[in-house]
Design an enzyme around this catalytic site. Structure first.
Site, PDB file in Angstrom:
ATOM      1  N   HIS A  60      13.103 -69.188 -54.409  1.00 21.45           N
ATOM      2  CA  HIS A  60      13.989 -69.162 -53.314  1.00 21.45           C
ATOM      3  C   HIS A  60      12.900 -68.074 -52.393  1.00 21.45           C
ATOM      4  O   HIS A  60      12.537 -68.115 -51.247  1.00 21.45           O
ATOM      5  CB  HIS A  60      15.153 -69.290 -53.520  1.00 21.45           C
ATOM      6  CG  HIS A  60      15.885 -69.796 -53.675  1.00 21.45           C
ATOM      7  ND1 HIS A  60      16.482 -71.322 -53.517  1.00 21.45           N
ATOM      8  CD2 HIS A  60      16.956 -69.875 -54.246  1.00 21.45           C
ATOM      9  CE1 HIS A  60      17.546 -71.328 -54.597  1.00 21.45           C
ATOM     10  NE2 HIS A  60      17.643 -70.975 -54.875  1.00 21.45           N
TER      11      HIS A  60
ATOM     12  N   GLU B  42      15.695 -67.975 -58.651  1.00 24.07           N
ATOM     13  CA  GLU B  42      15.364 -67.341 -57.597  1.00 24.07           C
ATOM     14  C   GLU B  42      14.446 -67.017 -56.862  1.00 24.07           C
ATOM     15  O   GLU B  42      14.313 -66.814 -55.900  1.00 24.07           O
ATOM     16  CB  GLU B  42      16.595 -65.991 -58.169  1.00 24.07           C
ATOM     17  CG  GLU B  42      18.096 -66.439 -58.569  1.00 24.07           C
ATOM     18  CD  GLU B  42      18.897 -67.221 -57.439  1.00 24.07           C
ATOM     19  OE1 GLU B  42      18.797 -66.856 -56.104  1.00 24.07           O
ATOM     20  OE2 GLU B  42      19.472 -67.432 -57.866  1.00 24.07           O
TER      21      GLU B  42
END
Length: 403
Positions: free
Chosen positions: A28, A25
């Site tokens: 991202h 994550e």
């Protein structure tokens, strides 16, 4: 004590998975912010919020169920309502190549993490001899038959043919009795049929040497490949294969790159065979023998991590963690919603479609309506959830364990 080490191994492996998810994550998050997109939330886990803090425009936090995470980017689709002030920074307003980089950043992070894990392994515990190279790790003091314990002292009547011939640890066998040798399996097959003096060619310190080994016949247990074992007189010279290779900082990089390539190939092959192995998982839940080749969940992987820690098999522990990162990275790029690969496919479709429309003198088409893709998305979620439930159940009632 062993139980405690096993439990610590399970927790350590689960922690490694959690770190991988967090870094996925974060990939991202980092790329989205680098391209000026607005990231409102970055959380690890799902369910009730345990804690969070605000830094700039982004809320960072941890949730109660450590089974994933998310990075919330404003305007992931054109259907999302976005404040007028944020529209220039919305995800769907960015160039396609920027969107694809952000979407693929999670998988790229897994690949980088897996490579770094293997690089460290190469310089410490060593990389596995996954190509079955015929490199000698040890030259025994004698050759004895199967009735003598492995650690029994060597009698004077059973000298080591390999040692007498001058073979040394680190030698790579390239031919035996004129027959090319590419793998350790080749070496065993050829040697078993030999007796008396035979020519062995080896590479030592980048130089090829020719040695003569007087191969004796000894009684050994030999499998016929169908589960039957029989006693045969076979040729043996008293050597043990090199299981792992440790590299220096310079040699470790190309060695790790090659090893990573092999793992990618095996990961892809395993992924392609994934559907055909599901019936074996169902059979295992019903009490059938658990096939070692069946898929496992993070529960099963963590239990294997505990078994590896208990037995001191840290090489296997670390290799499994690297393999898990490669698998998740590849799986996440499959062109299926709601996976990142599905979103990449939609964005690339829009780009190709608009390019074709431009060639035909037409304006760009409307953004893909994700609402129309919801039925397919729900099917993928349902199948994924069912497989997860099956593998977790199998890993609880009939787990794969290290023997």
């Amino acid at each position: 004590m062993n139980t405690l080490i096993n439990a610590l191994g399970v927790l350590l492996f689960a922690f490694g998975i959690a770190v991988s998810i967090a870094l996925h994550e974060f990939g991202h998050l980092l790329t989205a912010k680098a391209f000026g997109m607005k990231v409102t939330r970055y959380f690890i886990g799902f369910g009730p919020k345990l804690f969070s803090f605000q830094k700039g425009e982004t809320e960072y936090g941890l949730k109660a169920i450590p089974a994933g995470g998310f990075c919330e980017i404003t305007g992931m689709t054109a259907l999302e309502e976005v404040h007028p002030d944020d529209k220039p920074r919305a995800f769907y307003k960015q160039k396609v190549w920027k969107r694809v980089i952000v979407l693929s950043a999670g998988s790229i992070t897994h690949f980088l993490l897996g490579f770094i894990i293997l690089l460290i392994l190469a310089m410490t515990l060593g990389l596995q001899n996954n190509k079955d190279l015929p490199v000698l790790a040890q030259v025994s003091d004698c050759v004895q038959d199967y009735t003598v314990p492995f650690d029994a002292p060597c009698p004077a009547s059973a000298p080591s043919p390999a040692k007498n011939a001058g073979l040394k640890p680190g030698d790579r066998i390239v031919s035996i009795a004129g027959k090319p040798i590419a793998t350790w399996t080749d070496m065993q097959k050829v040697t078993r049929d030999l007796s008396g003096p035979n020519e062995f060619k080896v590479v030592r310190d980048d130089k090829e040497l020719t040695l003569t080994v007087d191969v004796p016949k000894v009684s050994r247990q030999v499998s016929d490949g169908k589960g039957h074992v029989e006693i045969k007189q076979v040729g043996a010279i008293g050597v043990i294969v090199q299981q792992t290779f440790v590299y220096g900082p310079v040699d470790a990089v190309p060695a790790t790159l090659a090893f990573t390539g092999d793992m990618f190939v095996n990961t892809w092959k395993g992924l392609m065979r994934f559907p055909e192995r599901i019936p074996a998982v169902v059979k295992a839940i019903g009490g059938g023998e658990r096939d070692l080749d069946t898929p496992i969940s993070v529960v099963g992987a963590s239990r294997l991590g505990g078994d590896a820690a208990e037995r001191g098999l840290w090489n296997f522990f670390i290799l499994m963690l690297a393999g898990l990162n490669f698998f998740v990275g590849v799986f996440n790029l499959l062109p299926l919603l709601p996976l990142d690969g599905g979103h990449i496919a939609v964005n690339l479709y829009e780009r190709v479609r608009d390019w074709i429309r431009k060639l035909r003198g037409k304006p760009a088409g409307a953004p893909v309506n994700y609402m129309r893709l919801l039925p397919l998305t729900y099917v993928v979620i349902f199948i994924g959830g069912a497989i997860t439930l099956l593998t977790v159940t199998a890993d609880i009632v009939n787990p794969i364990r290290l023997q």
